[in-house]
Design a protein around this motif. Structure first.
Motif, PDB file in Angstrom:
ATOM      1  N   MET A  31       0.623  -0.829   0.367  1.00  0.00           N
ATOM      2  CA  MET A  31      -0.084  -0.035  -0.361  1.00  0.00           C
ATOM      3  C   MET A  31       0.559   1.323   0.168  1.00  0.00           C
ATOM      4  SD  MET A  31      -3.439   0.964   2.791  1.00  0.00           S
ATOM      5  CE  MET A  31      -3.719  -0.147   2.403  1.00  0.00           C
ATOM      6  N   THR A  32       0.701   2.186  -1.005  1.00  0.00           N
ATOM      7  CA  THR A  32       1.020   3.812  -1.301  1.00  0.00           C
ATOM      8  C   THR A  32       1.250   4.713   0.113  1.00  0.00           C
ATOM      9  OG1 THR A  32       0.274   4.312  -2.880  1.00  0.00           O
ATOM     10  CG2 THR A  32       1.598   2.827  -3.494  1.00  0.00           C
ATOM     11  N   ARG A  33       1.968   5.306   0.074  1.00  0.00           N
ATOM     12  CA  ARG A  33       1.079   6.467   0.694  1.00  0.00           C
ATOM     13  C   ARG A  33      -0.323   7.400   0.096  1.00  0.00           C
ATOM     14  NH1 ARG A  33       3.886   9.776   5.278  1.00  0.00           N
ATOM     15  NH2 ARG A  33       2.785  11.663   4.685  1.00  0.00           N
ATOM     16  N   GLU A  34       0.384   7.550  -0.812  1.00  0.00           N
ATOM     17  CA  GLU A  34      -1.055   8.316  -0.968  1.00  0.00           C
ATOM     18  C   GLU A  34      -1.855   7.351  -1.428  1.00  0.00           C
ATOM     19  OE1 GLU A  34      -2.997  10.420  -3.515  1.00  0.00           O
ATOM     20  OE2 GLU A  34      -1.294  10.968  -2.993  1.00  0.00           O
ATOM     21  N   ASP A  35      -2.104   5.793  -1.257  1.00  0.00           N
ATOM     22  CA  ASP A  35      -3.294   5.108  -1.236  1.00  0.00           C
ATOM     23  C   ASP A  35      -3.628   5.573   0.284  1.00  0.00           C
ATOM     24  OD1 ASP A  35      -2.898   3.360  -3.556  1.00  0.00           O
ATOM     25  OD2 ASP A  35      -1.774   1.901  -2.787  1.00  0.00           O
ATOM     26  N   ILE A  36      -2.851   5.192   1.235  1.00  0.00           N
ATOM     27  CA  ILE A  36      -3.087   5.793   2.625  1.00  0.00           C
ATOM     28  C   ILE A  36      -3.347   7.377   2.295  1.00  0.00           C
ATOM     29  CG2 ILE A  36      -2.344   6.111   4.507  1.00  0.00           C
ATOM     30  CD1 ILE A  36      -0.230   3.993   4.151  1.00  0.00           C
ATOM     31  N   ILE A  37      -3.365   7.408   1.926  1.00  0.00           N
ATOM     32  CA  ILE A  37      -4.435   9.323   1.263  1.00  0.00           C
ATOM     33  C   ILE A  37      -6.010   8.478   1.420  1.00  0.00           C
ATOM     34  CG2 ILE A  37      -3.905  11.237   1.014  1.00  0.00           C
ATOM     35  CD1 ILE A  37      -1.213  11.562   1.000  1.00  0.00           C
ATOM     36  N   LEU A  38      -5.915   8.437   0.343  1.00  0.00           N
ATOM     37  CA  LEU A  38      -7.019   8.469  -0.593  1.00  0.00           C
ATOM     38  C   LEU A  38      -8.208   7.562   0.660  1.00  0.00           C
ATOM     39  CD1 LEU A  38      -5.810   8.130  -4.291  1.00  0.00           C
ATOM     40  CD2 LEU A  38      -7.534  10.463  -3.111  1.00  0.00           C
ATOM     41  N   LYS A  39      -8.384   6.592   1.325  1.00  0.00           N
ATOM     42  CA  LYS A  39      -8.712   5.605   1.986  1.00  0.00           C
ATOM     43  C   LYS A  39      -8.748   6.508   3.803  1.00  0.00           C
ATOM     44  CE  LYS A  39      -9.488   1.645   1.558  1.00  0.00           C
ATOM     45  NZ  LYS A  39     -11.504   1.248   1.018  1.00  0.00           N
ATOM     46  N   LEU A  40      -8.166   7.207   4.224  1.00  0.00           N
ATOM     47  CA  LEU A  40      -8.202   7.861   4.944  1.00  0.00           C
ATOM     48  C   LEU A  40      -9.020   9.515   4.278  1.00  0.00           C
ATOM     49  CD1 LEU A  40      -7.878   8.901   7.828  1.00  0.00           C
ATOM     50  CD2 LEU A  40      -5.761  10.447   7.555  1.00  0.00           C
ATOM     51  N   GLN A  41      -9.230   9.715   3.984  1.00  0.00           N
ATOM     52  CA  GLN A  41      -9.905  10.695   2.941  1.00  0.00           C
ATOM     53  C   GLN A  41     -11.364  10.052   3.050  1.00  0.00           C
ATOM     54  OE1 GLN A  41      -7.698  12.225  -0.213  1.00  0.00           O
ATOM     55  NE2 GLN A  41      -7.569  14.129   0.931  1.00  0.00           N
ATOM     56  N   SER A  42     -11.180   9.084   2.160  1.00  0.00           N
ATOM     57  CA  SER A  42     -12.634   8.914   2.470  1.00  0.00           C
ATOM     58  C   SER A  42     -13.583   8.190   3.193  1.00  0.00           C
ATOM     59  CB  SER A  42     -12.113   7.103   1.273  1.00  0.00           C
ATOM     60  OG  SER A  42     -13.814   6.224   1.040  1.00  0.00           O
ATOM     61  N   LEU A  52     -12.479   9.609   6.826  1.00  0.00           N
ATOM     62  CA  LEU A  52     -12.826  10.373   7.132  1.00  0.00           C
ATOM     63  C   LEU A  52     -14.374  11.227   6.334  1.00  0.00           C
ATOM     64  CD1 LEU A  52      -9.312  12.872   7.395  1.00  0.00           C
ATOM     65  CD2 LEU A  52     -11.070  11.974   9.287  1.00  0.00           C
ATOM     66  N   GLU A  53     -14.460  10.905   5.440  1.00  0.00           N
ATOM     67  CA  GLU A  53     -15.636  11.482   4.249  1.00  0.00           C
ATOM     68  C   GLU A  53     -16.982  10.469   5.102  1.00  0.00           C
ATOM     69  OE1 GLU A  53     -17.346  12.730   0.002  1.00  0.00           O
ATOM     70  OE2 GLU A  53     -16.617  11.337   0.466  1.00  0.00           O
ATOM     71  N   GLU A  54     -16.581   9.578   5.396  1.00  0.00           N
ATOM     72  CA  GLU A  54     -18.155   8.401   5.450  1.00  0.00           C
ATOM     73  C   GLU A  54     -18.358   8.266   7.023  1.00  0.00           C
ATOM     74  OE1 GLU A  54     -16.892   3.654   6.542  1.00  0.00           O
ATOM     75  OE2 GLU A  54     -16.278   4.183   4.503  1.00  0.00           O
ATOM     76  N   LEU A  55     -17.342   8.662   7.927  1.00  0.00           N
ATOM     77  CA  LEU A  55     -17.682   8.131   9.380  1.00  0.00           C
ATOM     78  C   LEU A  55     -17.820   9.990   9.638  1.00  0.00           C
ATOM     79  CD1 LEU A  55     -14.626   6.275  10.187  1.00  0.00           C
ATOM     80  CD2 LEU A  55     -17.625   5.659   9.559  1.00  0.00           C
ATOM     81  N   PHE A  56     -17.303  11.042   9.490  1.00  0.00           N
ATOM     82  CA  PHE A  56     -17.065  12.125   9.795  1.00  0.00           C
ATOM     83  C   PHE A  56     -18.094  13.508   9.232  1.00  0.00           C
ATOM     84  CE2 PHE A  56     -13.979  10.117  11.705  1.00  0.00           C
ATOM     85  CZ  PHE A  56     -14.650   9.440  13.085  1.00  0.00           C
ATOM     86  N   GLU A  57     -17.631  12.885   7.851  1.00  0.00           N
ATOM     87  CA  GLU A  57     -18.925  14.396   6.768  1.00  0.00           C
ATOM     88  C   GLU A  57     -18.112  15.415   6.387  1.00  0.00           C
ATOM     89  OE1 GLU A  57     -22.735  14.935   8.483  1.00  0.00           O
ATOM     90  OE2 GLU A  57     -23.394  12.865   7.705  1.00  0.00           O
ATOM     91  N   VAL A  58     -16.575  14.917   6.778  1.00  0.00           N
ATOM     92  CA  VAL A  58     -15.419  15.535   6.490  1.00  0.00           C
ATOM     93  C   VAL A  58     -15.598  15.863   4.942  1.00  0.00           C
ATOM     94  CG1 VAL A  58     -13.201  15.985   5.968  1.00  0.00           C
ATOM     95  CG2 VAL A  58     -14.538  14.861   8.268  1.00  0.00           C
TER      96      VAL A  58
END
Length: 81
Positions: free
Chosen positions: A1-12, A14-20
């Motif tokens: 898993m690349t750093r970019e993959d981690i960033i995209l998953k984390l953003q996902s 944050l959006e899904e759980l906390f509406e960020v």
């Protein structure tokens, strides 16, 4: 898993759980100030990250986490172990 993959998953997460808005989840965004998360939200996020990495995350590993970039760094370190 690349750093970019981690960033995209984390953003996902944050959006899904906390509406960020993913655009607000920049690497230097503060979880608590900029994204309005609290300690309960942080626990929920850690649970999702454990599912992502398949590894147990010790609470003390996340005590120093303050920004989205800090989370990415911690996840990256876990994945590389």
């Amino acid at each position: 898993m690349t750093r970019e993959d981690i960033i995209l998953k984390l953003q996902s997460y944050l959006e899904e759980l906390f509406e960020v808005d993913p655009a607000d989840a920049t690497l230097d965004a503060s979880l608590y100030e900029d994204l309005d998360m609290d300690s309960i939200d942080a626990v929920d996020l850690v649970i999702k990250l454990q599912e992502l990495t398949g590894k147990k995350i010790a609470p003390e590993d996340f005590k120093s986490v303050r920004t989205v970039g800090d989370v990415v760094d911690q996840v990256e370190a876990l994945v590389s172990q």
